[in-house]
Design a protein around this motif. Structure first.
Motif, mmCIF file in Angstrom:
data_model
loop_
_atom_site.group_PDB
_atom_site.id
_atom_site.type_symbol
_atom_site.label_atom_id
_atom_site.label_comp_id
_atom_site.label_asym_id
_atom_site.label_seq_id
_atom_site.Cartn_x
_atom_site.Cartn_y
_atom_site.Cartn_z
ATOM 1 N N PRO A 55 0.825 -1.210 0.000
ATOM 2 C CA PRO A 55 0.000 0.000 0.000
ATOM 3 C C PRO A 55 0.864 1.268 0.000
ATOM 4 C CG PRO A 55 -0.667 -1.507 1.760
ATOM 5 C CD PRO A 55 0.623 -2.019 1.205
ATOM 6 N N ILE A 56 0.484 2.236 -0.805
ATOM 7 C CA ILE A 56 1.236 3.491 -0.905
ATOM 8 C C ILE A 56 1.184 4.218 0.432
ATOM 9 C CG2 ILE A 56 1.290 5.752 -2.032
ATOM 10 C CD1 ILE A 56 0.129 4.346 -4.523
ATOM 11 N N GLY A 57 2.337 4.684 0.886
ATOM 12 C CA GLY A 57 2.418 5.451 2.119
ATOM 13 C C GLY A 57 2.448 4.614 3.377
ATOM 14 N N CYS A 58 2.535 3.301 3.250
ATOM 15 C CA CYS A 58 2.535 2.426 4.415
ATOM 16 C C CYS A 58 3.911 1.794 4.619
ATOM 17 C CB CYS A 58 1.505 1.306 4.248
ATOM 18 S SG CYS A 58 -0.191 1.910 4.074
ATOM 19 N N LEU A 59 4.140 1.347 5.828
ATOM 20 C CA LEU A 59 5.364 0.624 6.175
ATOM 21 C C LEU A 59 4.986 -0.763 6.659
ATOM 22 C CD1 LEU A 59 7.048 3.408 8.346
ATOM 23 C CD2 LEU A 59 7.572 2.843 5.965
ATOM 24 N N VAL A 60 5.871 -1.730 6.459
ATOM 25 C CA VAL A 60 5.624 -3.060 6.999
ATOM 26 C C VAL A 60 5.615 -2.936 8.514
ATOM 27 C CG1 VAL A 60 6.529 -5.399 7.222
ATOM 28 C CG2 VAL A 60 6.663 -4.233 5.024
ATOM 29 N N ALA A 61 4.568 -3.436 9.148
ATOM 30 C CA ALA A 61 4.463 -3.381 10.609
ATOM 31 C C ALA A 61 5.375 -4.441 11.222
ATOM 32 C CB ALA A 61 3.015 -3.620 11.037
ATOM 33 N N ASP A 62 5.890 -4.130 12.394
ATOM 34 C CA ASP A 62 6.693 -5.090 13.143
ATOM 35 C C ASP A 62 5.788 -5.876 14.081
ATOM 36 O OD1 ASP A 62 9.058 -4.247 11.998
ATOM 37 O OD2 ASP A 62 9.503 -2.820 13.596
ATOM 38 N N ILE A 63 6.164 -7.121 14.344
ATOM 39 C CA ILE A 63 5.465 -7.905 15.356
ATOM 40 C C ILE A 63 5.620 -7.132 16.666
ATOM 41 C CG2 ILE A 63 5.459 -10.064 16.659
ATOM 42 C CD1 ILE A 63 6.667 -11.412 14.154
#
Length: 121
Positions: A55-63
């Motif tokens: 998704p544009i403008g998103c970062l991979v979330a961390d556990i």
């Protein structure tokens, strides 16, 4: 008599749940969204891969509590699946791949959670 005993047990159970429930502080809480890709394979079919949409403008979330990407791989059948280190940079491109299918059918789903809280609205 049974009705009163049941009601008493229910009240005790609800009271214990209320005492154990704690809300997560708002500043540590980020809503996440997830994207996935999936595929199916038949017996003997060579390796397959798919790209998880980013998704544009998103970062991979961390556990939560770690610095590892929040991902899930679900598979069925006799195959080995993983996120491909060579074609995944976790910033713009994420690729999941599986080896040869060694059972009647195989399937895989690669799921990644994203933190989009930094998007400008």
């Amino acid at each position: 008599m049974k009705c009163w005993s049941f009601l008493l047990l229910m009240l005790i159970g609800l009271w214990s749940l209320l005492g154990a429930a704690h809300a997560q502080p708002m500043d540590d809480s980020h809503a996440t969204t997830e994207q996935s890709c999936s595929f199916g394979m038949t017996k003997g079919e060579a390796s397959q891969s798919c790209h998880v949409p980013f998704p544009i403008g998103c970062l991979v979330a961390d556990i939560p509590g770690t610095d590892k990407p929040w991902t899930t791989i679900s598979k069925a059948g006799k195959t080995f699946c993983r996120f491909d280190d060579k074609t995944t940079d976790w910033k713009a491109k994420i690729t999941g791949s599986c080896g040869r299918c060694n059972s009647g059918q195989c399937s895989a789903q690669f799921i990644v959670r994203f933190d989009c809280s930094q998007q400008t609205h």
